[in-house]
Design an enzyme around this catalytic site. Structure first.
Site, PDB file in Angstrom:
ATOM      1  N   GLU A 282       0.824  -1.202   0.000  1.00  0.00           N
ATOM      2  CA  GLU A 282       0.000   0.000   0.000  1.00  0.00           C
ATOM      3  C   GLU A 282       0.858   1.251   0.000  1.00  0.00           C
ATOM      4  OE1 GLU A 282      -2.944  -0.055   3.125  1.00  0.00           O
ATOM      5  OE2 GLU A 282      -4.146  -1.552   2.059  1.00  0.00           O
ATOM      6  N   GLU A 374      -6.032  -7.268  -1.239  1.00  0.00           N
ATOM      7  CA  GLU A 374      -6.393  -7.198   0.192  1.00  0.00           C
ATOM      8  C   GLU A 374      -7.705  -6.454   0.334  1.00  0.00           C
ATOM      9  OE1 GLU A 374      -3.353  -5.733   3.076  1.00  0.00           O
ATOM     10  OE2 GLU A 374      -5.009  -4.598   3.968  1.00  0.00           O
TER      11      GLU A 374
HETATM   12  C1  IDC Z   1      -3.218  -3.978  10.213  1.00  0.00           C
HETATM   13  C2  IDC Z   1      -3.431  -5.165  11.112  1.00  0.00           C
HETATM   14  C3  IDC Z   1      -3.122  -4.757  12.541  1.00  0.00           C
HETATM   15  C4  IDC Z   1      -1.722  -4.178  12.575  1.00  0.00           C
HETATM   16  C5  IDC Z   1      -1.602  -3.022  11.590  1.00  0.00           C
HETATM   17  C6  IDC Z   1      -0.221  -2.419  11.524  1.00  0.00           C
HETATM   18  O1  IDC Z   1      -4.744  -5.634  10.983  1.00  0.00           O
HETATM   19  O2  IDC Z   1      -3.213  -5.887  13.391  1.00  0.00           O
HETATM   20  O3  IDC Z   1      -1.467  -3.687  13.878  1.00  0.00           O
HETATM   21  O4  IDC Z   1      -1.934  -3.481  10.312  1.00  0.00           O
HETATM   22  O5  IDC Z   1       0.672  -3.336  11.017  1.00  0.00           O
HETATM   23  C7  IDC Z   1      -4.162  -2.213   5.570  1.00  0.00           C
HETATM   24  C8  IDC Z   1      -2.813  -2.826   5.627  1.00  0.00           C
HETATM   25  C9  IDC Z   1      -2.735  -3.858   6.710  1.00  0.00           C
HETATM   26  C10 IDC Z   1      -3.542  -3.448   7.938  1.00  0.00           C
HETATM   27  C11 IDC Z   1      -4.997  -3.391   7.525  1.00  0.00           C
HETATM   28  C12 IDC Z   1      -5.960  -3.051   8.692  1.00  0.00           C
HETATM   29  O6  IDC Z   1      -2.408  -3.363   4.393  1.00  0.00           O
HETATM   30  O7  IDC Z   1      -1.388  -4.040   7.048  1.00  0.00           O
HETATM   31  O8  IDC Z   1      -3.368  -4.429   8.901  1.00  0.00           O
HETATM   32  N1  IDC Z   1      -5.142  -2.415   6.464  1.00  0.00           N
HETATM   33  O9  IDC Z   1      -5.655  -1.803   9.236  1.00  0.00           O
HETATM   34  N2  IDC Z   1      -4.595  -1.355   4.696  1.00  0.00           N
HETATM   35  C13 IDC Z   1      -5.828  -0.965   5.003  1.00  0.00           C
HETATM   36  C14 IDC Z   1      -6.202  -1.643   6.140  1.00  0.00           C
END
Ligand code: IDC
Length: 456
Positions: A282, A374
């Protein structure tokens, strides 16, 4: 010219069986593919093209052998090899000038022959004495029922992801959570459940680069990713290798790491039919031209080792095609990445991203190959309430457009986006209904329906 039969066959490991084979180190995946095509027939005679692809270690000499399946079939004259026939057994030995076949190199042979009653294609080839028994690393064109067995190596055709029959397919599967935190969730038992109960087509392997990820132990994380690629392959699932950049949002920050990582995984997995590369999870706080520049430096590194695999490029604004930054897909349409066989990532979280985002995807899907690498059923934080209506609207749209997807996450993280209840990964039961969260139950229902992959 009539194409009677294209026969895909793979030789098992050739290593060590013949002095003609140059031994290779660690990577033991060797093989070959033979495409046999009857290119012409006439009264009692035929002409065949035999394309031999070396999928294994480089060889400095080779001998191809096969049997004529019907008694009346006789070799008349062959080319690009020294040909002979004894009984039904046909042998084609390399000429000096095509004896060396690097990995991926092709020798194009051919012959004319005669036949009496019938003229079936040979069904079994050997290269340097080892039987050719399958297609490139996966089961033969004959469907073994798994997603990879049925579809083989994928490629981009138009705006779609297409299978070995050049027909559009949609892959539906799950993303791991960060493998630095949840490795216990990716065991044989959990992978069996994902393949057999969920009937997932796809495992996305989220390898964070920061946050205690790849940058702390490049060799160790590379090995873990490769291990998960193999677990997916063993179960007939595609593996999406996700270079999970998130913070910082500019992928160029990790450019050198990306080159090192992808050079390694692409070389190691080039022979596999199940691997797809996602080069930046991302991008955020960064312009599309900067992302494009990153992509145009990383893609050639992958192509040098693995020329044919599909590569997915992250987009601006957390892979929202720029929409979350107030832009739109037109910045990509008007300035696409200069590479073939690529797709663009789109991510959404159903409780946060609704009609305007769906409209962007509907528009973009007519012009760009999209892959939802994702998404979540919840808010963009990965938590909060599941939005069932928005999730259904999204998944219906993706099904209709044949856009592949991976859901965040197949893990037991204590957050509502996780498919498994907290504590599940401490045990071995991944199959009973009780291990699923609300989001997990919804996704399993959606993913486990029949794929109906087109096979002709
Ligand atoms: C989130 C995980 C969370 C973690 C965070 C930081 O769910 O447990 O603490 O990342 O690493 C994304 C990202 C993805 C995120 C997810 C939800 O690609 O890494 O995971 N998210 O926030 N993009 C939009 C949402």
């Amino acid at each position: 010219m009539k194409r009677f039969l294209a026969l895909l066959a793979t030789c098992a490991t050739v290593l060590g069986l013949t002095a003609l084979v140059t031994p290779q180190t660690a990577v033991a995946a060797t093989g070959c593919r033979v495409d046999y095509t009857v290119t012409n027939t006439w009264q009692g005679g035929f002409q065949a093209a035999v394309k031999v692809t070396n999928l294994g270690a480089p060889v400095t000499g080779w001998k191809l052998e096969f049997a004529m399946p019907s008694p009346g079939q006789r070799l008349a004259q062959g080319w690009n090899a020294t040909w002979s026939q004894s009984g039904s057994a046909v042998t084609a030995t390399a000429r000096d000038w095509n004896a060396a076949l690097a990995t991926g190199a092709v020798a194009e042979l051919g012959f004319t022959g005669s036949f009496t009653a019938a003229n079936p294609a040979p069904s079994a080839f050997t290269l340097n004495g080892v039987a050719c028994t399958g297609s490139d690393g996966t089961p033969p064109a004959g469907d073994d029922g798994t997603p990879v067995g049925t579809n083989g190596r994928l490629h981009v055709c138009g705006v779609n992801l297409c299978n070995r029959y050049d027909r559009p397919v949609q892959l539906r599967g799950m993303s791991t959570h960060g493998i630095q935190w949840f490795s216990q969730c990716y065991s044989a038992a959990s992978m069996d459940a994902l393949a057999d109960d969920w009937k997932a087509d796809l495992l996305r392997i989220a390898m964070y680069v920061q946050e205690d990820g790849y940058e702390t132990d490049p060799a160790g994380f590379t090995e873990r990713v490769n291990g998960l690629v193999d677990m997916a392959e063993d179960r007939g699932m595609y593996a999406l290798i996700d270079f999970h950049t998130l913070t910082p949002g500019d992928p160029n920050y990790n450019l050198d790491r990306a080159k090192t990582f992808f050079a390694s995984v692409a070389a190691r997995n080039a022979d596999k039919a199940n691997v797809i590369y996602e080069i930046a999870n991302e991008p955020n706080g960064v312009s599309w031209p900067a992302i494009k520049s990153y992509a145009e430096q990383v893609i050639p590194v992958i192509r040098a080792a693995d020329p044919d695999a599909v590569i997915v490029v992250g987009t601006r604004g957390w892979s929202s095609l720029g929409v979350s930054d107030g832009s739109s897909e037109s910045e990509v349409v008007n300035n696409p990445v200069n590479a073939a066989n690529i797709m663009y990532a789109f991510h959404f979280y159903a409780a946060s991203h609704k009609d305007a985002y769906r409209a962007a995807v509907s528009r973009a899907a007519a012009q760009l190959p999209l892959f939802v690498t994702e998404f979540g059923t919840v808010s963009a934080t990965g938590g909060g309430a599941m939005d069932r209506a928005s999730t259904a609207a999204w998944l219906d749209l993706l099904d209709q457009l044949k856009i592949s997807y991976a859901n965040w996450t197949y893990s037991d993280a204590p957050e509502s986006s996780a498919a498994l209840r907290p504590g599940t990964c401490d045990g071995t039961d991944y199959s009973s209904g009780g291990v699923l969260t609300e989001s997990g139950a919804l996704l399993k229902d959606r993913i486990s329906t029949p794929d109906h992959f087109p096979t002709g």
